[in-house]
Design a protein around this motif. Sequence first.
Motif, PDB file in Angstrom:
ATOM      1  N   GLN A  46       0.811  -1.226   0.000  1.00 17.47           N
ATOM      2  CA  GLN A  46       0.000   0.000   0.000  1.00 17.47           C
ATOM      3  C   GLN A  46       0.842   1.272   0.000  1.00 17.47           C
ATOM      4  O   GLN A  46       0.406   2.315   0.485  1.00 17.47           O
ATOM      5  CB  GLN A  46      -0.965   0.007   1.199  1.00 17.47           C
ATOM      6  CG  GLN A  46      -1.937  -1.155   1.217  1.00 17.47           C
ATOM      7  CD  GLN A  46      -2.915  -1.090   2.371  1.00 17.47           C
ATOM      8  OE1 GLN A  46      -3.181  -0.020   2.909  1.00 17.47           O
ATOM      9  NE2 GLN A  46      -3.469  -2.240   2.758  1.00 17.47           N
TER      10      GLN A  46
ATOM     11  N   SER B 154       2.430   4.610  -1.365  1.00 12.08           N
ATOM     12  CA  SER B 154       2.052   5.632  -2.340  1.00 12.08           C
ATOM     13  C   SER B 154       3.144   6.672  -2.410  1.00 12.08           C
ATOM     14  O   SER B 154       4.022   6.737  -1.553  1.00 12.08           O
ATOM     15  CB  SER B 154       0.711   6.263  -1.964  1.00 12.08           C
ATOM     16  OG  SER B 154       0.775   6.874  -0.696  1.00 12.08           O
TER      17      SER B 154
ATOM     18  N   ASN C  18       1.123  -1.676  -5.457  1.00 13.99           N
ATOM     19  CA  ASN C  18       1.092  -0.568  -4.516  1.00 13.99           C
ATOM     20  C   ASN C  18       0.240   0.545  -5.131  1.00 13.99           C
ATOM     21  O   ASN C  18      -0.596   0.273  -6.004  1.00 13.99           O
ATOM     22  CB  ASN C  18       2.510  -0.090  -4.211  1.00 13.99           C
ATOM     23  CG  ASN C  18       3.251  -1.021  -3.270  1.00 13.99           C
ATOM     24  OD1 ASN C  18       2.898  -1.130  -2.103  1.00 13.99           O
ATOM     25  ND2 ASN C  18       4.276  -1.710  -3.777  1.00 13.99           N
ATOM     26  N   MET C  19       0.449   1.768  -4.689  1.00 14.66           N
ATOM     27  CA  MET C  19      -0.291   2.902  -5.247  1.00 14.66           C
ATOM     28  C   MET C  19       0.686   3.992  -5.693  1.00 14.66           C
ATOM     29  O   MET C  19       0.436   5.178  -5.528  1.00 14.66           O
ATOM     30  CB  MET C  19      -1.282   3.437  -4.207  1.00 14.66           C
ATOM     31  CG  MET C  19      -2.387   2.454  -3.863  1.00 14.66           C
ATOM     32  SD  MET C  19      -3.544   3.052  -2.617  1.00 14.66           S
ATOM     33  CE  MET C  19      -2.563   2.808  -1.132  1.00 14.66           C
TER      34      MET C  19
ATOM     35  N   ASN D 109       0.179  -0.393 -10.298  1.00 10.74           N
ATOM     36  CA  ASN D 109       0.340   0.894  -9.641  1.00 10.74           C
ATOM     37  C   ASN D 109      -0.406   1.930 -10.464  1.00 10.74           C
ATOM     38  O   ASN D 109      -1.283   1.583 -11.269  1.00 10.74           O
ATOM     39  CB  ASN D 109       1.835   1.232  -9.511  1.00 10.74           C
ATOM     40  CG  ASN D 109       2.507   0.483  -8.384  1.00 10.74           C
ATOM     41  OD1 ASN D 109       2.291   0.779  -7.216  1.00 10.74           O
ATOM     42  ND2 ASN D 109       3.328  -0.520  -8.727  1.00 10.74           N
ATOM     43  N   ASN D 110      -0.069   3.187 -10.291  1.00 11.19           N
ATOM     44  CA  ASN D 110      -0.689   4.244 -11.082  1.00 11.19           C
ATOM     45  C   ASN D 110       0.393   5.105 -11.729  1.00 11.19           C
ATOM     46  O   ASN D 110       0.279   6.317 -11.811  1.00 11.19           O
ATOM     47  CB  ASN D 110      -1.602   5.100 -10.197  1.00 11.19           C
ATOM     48  CG  ASN D 110      -2.553   5.962 -11.029  1.00 11.19           C
ATOM     49  OD1 ASN D 110      -2.864   5.633 -12.168  1.00 11.19           O
ATOM     50  ND2 ASN D 110      -2.995   7.069 -10.473  1.00 11.19           N
TER      51      ASN D 110
ATOM     52  N   PHE E 152      -7.735   4.132 -13.501  1.00  9.01           N
ATOM     53  CA  PHE E 152      -6.692   3.596 -12.645  1.00  9.01           C
ATOM     54  C   PHE E 152      -6.451   2.151 -13.049  1.00  9.01           C
ATOM     55  O   PHE E 152      -7.369   1.386 -13.230  1.00  9.01           O
ATOM     56  CB  PHE E 152      -7.148   3.685 -11.188  1.00  9.01           C
ATOM     57  CG  PHE E 152      -6.091   3.310 -10.182  1.00  9.01           C
ATOM     58  CD1 PHE E 152      -6.269   2.197  -9.387  1.00  9.01           C
ATOM     59  CD2 PHE E 152      -4.962   4.064 -10.034  1.00  9.01           C
ATOM     60  CE1 PHE E 152      -5.331   1.848  -8.436  1.00  9.01           C
ATOM     61  CE2 PHE E 152      -4.017   3.730  -9.088  1.00  9.01           C
ATOM     62  CZ  PHE E 152      -4.193   2.625  -8.287  1.00  9.01           C
TER      63      PHE E 152
END
Length: 942
Positions: free
Chosen positions: A90, A92, A113-114, A138-139, A197
């Motif tokens: 998690q 970011s 993850n982010m 991810n992004n 996303f």
Amino acid sequence: MAHVIIFLIVAYLLTFLWNPIAILAAESTNRSELDRRGLLYFKQGLNDPLGVLSAWVSLDFCSWKGLAGQLSQSLANLTSIVRLDLANNQLSGGIPDELGTLPKLQVLMLASNMLAGNIPGSLGSRSRPLSYVNLAYNNLSGGIPHSLAACPSLTVLNLTSNSLSGTIPSSLFNGTSSKLAVVNLRANLFSGSIPEFHKNNLSGGIPTSLGNVTSLTQISLGTNQLVGAIPESLSNIPNLTMLSISYNDLSGHVPTLLYNISSLVILYLGQNNLTGRIPYAVGPNLEALDMSGNKFDGLLPASLANASKLQILDLSSNLLAGQLPVEIGNLAFLEMPNLEQNQLVHAIPIELGYLSNLQMLSMGQNYLSGGIPSTVANLSGLFLLSLSGNRLSGQVPTGIGMLLPNLNELNLKNNYLTGSIPASLANSTQLVMLDLSFNSFSGSIPSELLDNPSLSVGLDLSNNHLTGSIPPEIGALVRLVLLDVSNNKLSGQVPSSLGHLKAISLIDLSQNKFIGQIPEFLGNLKLLTQLDLSNNNFTGPIPTTGIFQNTTAVILDGNIGLCRANTTNFATIFSICPRISTGGTKNNNARLLLIVIPPITIALFSFLCFMVTLLKKREHIFPCYKETMKKVSYGDILKATNWLSPVNKISTSRTGSVYIGRFQFDTDLVVIKVFHLDEYGSLNSFLMECQVLRNTRHRNLMKAVTLCSTVDLENNEFKAIVFDFMANGSLDMWVHPKLHQNCPKRCLSLGQRIRIAADVASALDYMHNQLVPPLVHCDLKPSNVLLDYDMTARVGDYGSAKFISSDPSSPKEFVGVGGTIGYIAPEYGMGYKISTGCDVYSFGVLLLEMFTGMKPTDAMFTNGISLHKLVSSAYPHELCKVLDPYMSQEGNNVFATLTLQSYLMPLVEVALLCSMDLPKDRPGTRDVCAKILEISEAFLES
């Protein structure tokens, strides 16, 4: 003094030149500090909610979580980081350039993850032994760094499901010097549409240089926006085991040699615009071949069955013709889900019965005719059988269930099957879903069929000619979620055993001949969210518990013998149940008062409720409505939408934003419209939507799950409406898929377009002619027509709607600034009073758009040319030139000519009449609805 200086110089040289240990120790310190600094920069830029990096404080950084070091054999005490693995934590934030300073990094795993931002170009270096990069899920945005081509040891590059854009760098594939084995740049596939996303948007073509990398074994580029042809060079990769390029916009022919790569195991080409023929031969090791959603034509070659290892074959949504070859029985495992839009017009060949190892057979949405061959029952290993949406006739083989013990799903909906439902289906002890709807089955429901507790997902027998009562054995289906027996000729009372269905979510008994009182136990089914008992012969008081407290979830229209036991439930439809007199002759006037006064009182009370709300604009609206709705708080909505996350937002406008979410402890998705109360007119829009939802009840109108009127965390007014989630999105998505990133890929069939037109016409007829006072939508357009799981259309978004009164003393409603350009009736700009004719005009434009695939605001409509004028100039003799070309794929020339003359021309004529400039030239809604329903029924009968 000179001697001293010379001595010191000699001592220095002896110490450092002849003592490499000291030099290496200094170098070790510098390199270790370089690793430590890069890691600390990486940590500093991250948000770490799980605290996995909290222990990154000790001097021994190789002991930090997620890291692995390696002691150099040539440099004393030199430890370097070779592995960084922090996947699924998690995290970011961004990936800093300093991460590229780790000199010995070999494995980088930050998947799931982010992380956001760009992939740092510093990761690529000729001196770095980087071999494994996994940044999937991810992004990350931006392009793929060209510098990665400089990593000579790179074998795995996995960038799945990010938000990457740009082209695929051809420099990544620099010929024989590359060691790349796995390249994965696809997006993750979710049910329904793919959210922004986790959605890569790589464009351009597939680099020709990709074929130069002979070490490649897996290539996955699916779900992007790649265009152009498949390079011939891909046929030169000798050890390729998987090639996945589905869900792009590729075109042209597939290189013939590509099918014959001997090492190839998986080949996914689905959902593109590829053309040509199905290959006569494929590689000997091929196990999965997906060619669905393209424009392949011709016959299915019998030689394809020589692929002895083939397990998955998906040829759906193409232009195939002819019969399935007898030799296809050699296949071990066949999957053809939804062979939609093919031009298969033959009967199902009996040779299908030779497929003794078949596990999945789905050939839905075709033009298959004839009967279901009895040899289908020989497919003892069959797990799924779907033949829906064809022209199959005759009876279902009687022993089908007895010989298919492993059958999990049977879907025969939307055919012309007759006879009785086979009782032998009870022997399919693993059957969880049975759909026989929209056929001509007759006789009673077999009691043996209902004595099968495995049925859990759904039982749909709707739209047949079934008679008799519901057998009491239905109580055995304790795990059943959906029960639909609507539109039959069933009679009798609802069996009490129906109350044993504790998992049931939807019950539809409408359009039958059921009698007696509505059972009280229906109010005790805790998970029941939809109940349709309309158009039966139910009598007596309506229950008041459970689902009956939510009038939007229950449909009771067409039961004239019902009455209500209180003053609030179903007040707009049914009168209060009369009290039984204790003796003597009743006075007629008293009885009349008893019947008439309560509805009038309730109507006045409801009107006062609404007026008080308008004046006070307080937190609670419609007090007579709130007790029937599920109560949700501002906090519930925050949790359901991930704190109103942009990821959950599916649309926005000036007056509100729409989010998708799920409430805690609920299983169903919902759509939540949050109003922008700081915008002028937004509050009135909310109140208008509430009034419409409160006073309408129709299968083709959107229904509210609940309302929320409160204050947010900053004590500002907060108002939202919660709706059922419409699984198939809006009509606009289907008519203009390219404007929605080609999602959905499949286009609407003619039958679906006719059904949607009939649904919207029915909704307008209800609003204009069955409501008192009539309701005008004022903003009818494709994006406001939503489609549920079975493509039933529902009109929504009532923020601009108006109730109109025929009372000459009432204030006149004039059109203000509302509606949408292109769909607004011309009289709007001339100060006309609001009328139902405004909706008729919008409906006409909507029909023209649906059957041509052109928006009324397209750039081509200038200099006095409009969508109406374009179609009118082509009608009737050149109508084919302006129709949506995708509809022409639905049949042979004879069928196409019949379709044009019998259905399309009358529908276009209705659309042209509705979209006339002058209101007096347009037909009324009742006539429009009757005509479209007549066309729809004729199409179904043809």
